[in-house]
Design a protein around this motif. Structure first.
Motif, PDB file in Angstrom:
ATOM      1  N   ARG A  53       0.843  -1.189   0.000  1.00 30.84           N
ATOM      2  CA  ARG A  53       0.000   0.000   0.000  1.00 30.84           C
ATOM      3  C   ARG A  53       0.883   1.246   0.000  1.00 30.84           C
ATOM      4  NH1 ARG A  53      -1.746  -3.439   3.554  1.00 30.84           N
ATOM      5  NH2 ARG A  53      -0.996  -2.274   5.345  1.00 30.84           N
ATOM      6  N   ILE A  54       0.641   2.117  -0.975  1.00 34.03           N
ATOM      7  CA  ILE A  54       1.377   3.368  -1.110  1.00 34.03           C
ATOM      8  C   ILE A  54       0.418   4.505  -0.797  1.00 34.03           C
ATOM      9  CG2 ILE A  54       2.698   4.830  -2.689  1.00 34.03           C
ATOM     10  CD1 ILE A  54       3.990   2.143  -2.215  1.00 34.03           C
ATOM     11  N   ALA A  55       0.865   5.467  -0.003  1.00 33.82           N
ATOM     12  CA  ALA A  55       0.015   6.614   0.333  1.00 33.82           C
ATOM     13  C   ALA A  55       0.831   7.889   0.285  1.00 33.82           C
ATOM     14  CB  ALA A  55      -0.589   6.432   1.717  1.00 33.82           C
ATOM     15  N   LYS A  56       0.161   8.946  -0.117  1.00 32.32           N
ATOM     16  CA  LYS A  56       0.770  10.267  -0.098  1.00 32.32           C
ATOM     17  C   LYS A  56      -0.085  11.148   0.803  1.00 32.32           C
ATOM     18  CE  LYS A  56       2.278  14.123  -2.888  1.00 32.32           C
ATOM     19  NZ  LYS A  56       2.257  14.753  -4.206  1.00 32.32           N
ATOM     20  N   ALA A  57       0.563  11.770   1.787  1.00 26.76           N
ATOM     21  CA  ALA A  57      -0.166  12.618   2.719  1.00 26.76           C
ATOM     22  C   ALA A  57      -0.695  13.850   1.998  1.00 26.76           C
ATOM     23  CB  ALA A  57       0.748  13.035   3.868  1.00 26.76           C
ATOM     24  N   THR A  58      -1.872  14.291   2.395  1.00 29.68           N
ATOM     25  CA  THR A  58      -2.455  15.469   1.760  1.00 29.68           C
ATOM     26  C   THR A  58      -1.940  16.762   2.384  1.00 29.68           C
ATOM     27  OG1 THR A  58      -4.358  15.304   3.237  1.00 29.68           O
ATOM     28  CG2 THR A  58      -4.539  14.265   1.071  1.00 29.68           C
ATOM     29  N   ALA A  59      -1.425  16.690   3.598  1.00 23.83           N
ATOM     30  CA  ALA A  59      -0.886  17.887   4.253  1.00 23.83           C
ATOM     31  C   ALA A  59       0.442  18.270   3.612  1.00 23.83           C
ATOM     32  CB  ALA A  59      -0.705  17.630   5.734  1.00 23.83           C
ATOM     33  N   HIS A  60       0.602  19.531   3.289  1.00 26.11           N
ATOM     34  CA  HIS A  60       1.805  19.987   2.599  1.00 26.11           C
ATOM     35  C   HIS A  60       2.984  20.218   3.537  1.00 26.11           C
ATOM     36  CE1 HIS A  60      -0.311  20.361  -1.151  1.00 26.11           C
ATOM     37  NE2 HIS A  60      -1.284  21.007  -0.525  1.00 26.11           N
ATOM     38  N   VAL A  62       4.138  18.172   5.839  1.00 27.70           N
ATOM     39  CA  VAL A  62       4.741  16.918   6.280  1.00 27.70           C
ATOM     40  C   VAL A  62       6.115  16.760   5.622  1.00 27.70           C
ATOM     41  CG1 VAL A  62       4.461  14.414   6.324  1.00 27.70           C
ATOM     42  CG2 VAL A  62       2.469  15.890   6.541  1.00 27.70           C
ATOM     43  N   GLU A  63       7.136  16.414   6.420  1.00 29.99           N
ATOM     44  CA  GLU A  63       8.488  16.255   5.885  1.00 29.99           C
ATOM     45  C   GLU A  63       8.614  15.059   4.955  1.00 29.99           C
ATOM     46  OE1 GLU A  63      11.681  16.340   8.683  1.00 29.99           O
ATOM     47  OE2 GLU A  63      10.731  17.923   9.842  1.00 29.99           O
ATOM     48  N   GLN A  64       7.972  13.958   5.312  1.00 31.34           N
ATOM     49  CA  GLN A  64       8.024  12.751   4.494  1.00 31.34           C
ATOM     50  C   GLN A  64       6.597  12.320   4.162  1.00 31.34           C
ATOM     51  OE1 GLN A  64      10.395  10.187   6.994  1.00 31.34           O
ATOM     52  NE2 GLN A  64      12.237  10.782   5.884  1.00 31.34           N
ATOM     53  N   PRO A  65       6.035  12.905   3.100  1.00 30.33           N
ATOM     54  CA  PRO A  65       4.622  12.641   2.803  1.00 30.33           C
ATOM     55  C   PRO A  65       4.349  11.265   2.200  1.00 30.33           C
ATOM     56  CG  PRO A  65       5.553  14.062   1.142  1.00 30.33           C
ATOM     57  CD  PRO A  65       6.608  13.882   2.195  1.00 30.33           C
ATOM     58  N   TRP A  66       5.351  10.602   1.670  1.00 32.87           N
ATOM     59  CA  TRP A  66       5.149   9.302   1.030  1.00 32.87           C
ATOM     60  C   TRP A  66       5.366   8.194   2.036  1.00 32.87           C
ATOM     61  CZ3 TRP A  66       3.320   8.681  -3.807  1.00 32.87           C
ATOM     62  CH2 TRP A  66       3.337   9.797  -4.637  1.00 32.87           C
ATOM     63  N   SER A  67       4.430   7.254   2.100  1.00 33.37           N
ATOM     64  CA  SER A  67       4.575   6.116   3.004  1.00 33.37           C
ATOM     65  C   SER A  67       4.156   4.836   2.282  1.00 33.37           C
ATOM     66  CB  SER A  67       3.736   6.307   4.267  1.00 33.37           C
ATOM     67  OG  SER A  67       2.373   6.359   3.935  1.00 33.37           O
ATOM     68  N   ALA A  68       4.742   3.743   2.729  1.00 31.71           N
ATOM     69  CA  ALA A  68       4.432   2.432   2.155  1.00 31.71           C
ATOM     70  C   ALA A  68       4.356   1.402   3.267  1.00 31.71           C
ATOM     71  CB  ALA A  68       5.501   2.022   1.148  1.00 31.71           C
ATOM     72  N   ALA A  86      10.588  11.218   1.434  1.00 34.84           N
ATOM     73  CA  ALA A  86      10.201  12.534   0.943  1.00 34.84           C
ATOM     74  C   ALA A  86       9.687  12.500  -0.491  1.00 34.84           C
ATOM     75  CB  ALA A  86      11.382  13.495   1.050  1.00 34.84           C
ATOM     76  N   SER A  87      10.126  11.526  -1.291  1.00 35.91           N
ATOM     77  CA  SER A  87       9.665  11.438  -2.679  1.00 35.91           C
ATOM     78  C   SER A  87       9.260   9.998  -3.002  1.00 35.91           C
ATOM     79  CB  SER A  87      10.753  11.907  -3.647  1.00 35.91           C
ATOM     80  OG  SER A  87      11.763  10.936  -3.754  1.00 35.91           O
ATOM     81  N   ALA A  88       8.524   9.862  -4.086  1.00 39.27           N
ATOM     82  CA  ALA A  88       8.024   8.544  -4.474  1.00 39.27           C
ATOM     83  C   ALA A  88       9.153   7.612  -4.893  1.00 39.27           C
ATOM     84  CB  ALA A  88       7.008   8.687  -5.600  1.00 39.27           C
ATOM     85  N   HIS A  89      10.148   8.135  -5.607  1.00 44.54           N
ATOM     86  CA  HIS A  89      11.254   7.283  -6.058  1.00 44.54           C
ATOM     87  C   HIS A  89      12.117   6.840  -4.876  1.00 44.54           C
ATOM     88  CE1 HIS A  89      10.956   7.260 -10.456  1.00 44.54           C
ATOM     89  NE2 HIS A  89      10.270   8.383 -10.272  1.00 44.54           N
ATOM     90  N   GLU A  90      12.345   7.732  -3.919  1.00 45.44           N
ATOM     91  CA  GLU A  90      13.084   7.335  -2.718  1.00 45.44           C
ATOM     92  C   GLU A  90      12.313   6.274  -1.949  1.00 45.44           C
ATOM     93  OE1 GLU A  90      13.748  10.865  -0.475  1.00 45.44           O
ATOM     94  OE2 GLU A  90      15.138  11.717  -1.927  1.00 45.44           O
ATOM     95  N   LEU A  91      10.997   6.421  -1.901  1.00 45.84           N
ATOM     96  CA  LEU A  91      10.160   5.441  -1.210  1.00 45.84           C
ATOM     97  C   LEU A  91      10.252   4.072  -1.872  1.00 45.84           C
ATOM     98  CD1 LEU A  91       7.934   4.969   0.975  1.00 45.84           C
ATOM     99  CD2 LEU A  91       6.313   5.327  -0.883  1.00 45.84           C
ATOM    100  N   ALA A  92      10.176   4.043  -3.191  1.00 44.94           N
ATOM    101  CA  ALA A  92      10.260   2.761  -3.903  1.00 44.94           C
ATOM    102  C   ALA A  92      11.624   2.112  -3.699  1.00 44.94           C
ATOM    103  CB  ALA A  92       9.998   2.975  -5.385  1.00 44.94           C
TER     104      ALA A  92
END
Length: 132
Positions: A53-60, A62-68, A86-92
């Motif tokens: 499950r991948i999620a992006k926080a809606t609050a601007h 947040v330091e690390q809005p991407w979570s998995a 902090a970014s989608a590619h770093e998260l992946a």
């Protein structure tokens, strides 16, 4: 928002689904799916099923809005991995590293369990293993 099911990758026989929550585009999901499939594309693995499950926080602010969060069953073992970036590619990339690490430890445990139970040479083990 409700989770959006993006299905499985048709190139692999594993049934690992990648789901998105929030504002996640298809390119990001494809990149995460590629990274996850790269981890489990190794010979000799038992059946692999599960969900990422991948999620992006809606609050601007947040330091690390991407979570998995990944819950993947490999044979009878369960791999659970969480990551925030902090970014989608770093998260992946982080998710791939953590999944690979857990899978390597699991494979090492399987290899250790398959070893022979013969005692070492200094305790009367096989004569061909003795030196001297």
């Amino acid at each position: 928002m409700t989770p959006r099911d993006t299905g499985t990758d048709a190139r692999t026989t594993q049934a690992v689904q990648v789901r998105a929550e929030g504002d996640v585009d298809e390119a990001t999901l494809g990149y995460v799916r590629t990274k996850v499939n790269a981890v489990f594309d190794r010979p000799g693995l038992p059946a692999v099923t599960g969900e990422v499950r991948i999620a992006k926080a809606t609050a601007h602010h947040v330091e690390q809005p991407w979570s998995a969060a990944a819950e993947i069953r490999v044979g009878s073992e369960l791999l659970v991995v969480h990551a925030d970036e902090a970014s989608a590619h770093e998260l992946a990339d982080r998710l791939q590293d953590r999944l690979r690490g857990r899978l390597d430890r699991l494979a090492d445990r399987w290899a250790t369990a398959r070893r022979s139970a013969a005692p070492p040479p200094w305790r009367g083990g096989p004569a061909d293993a003795r030196q001297g």
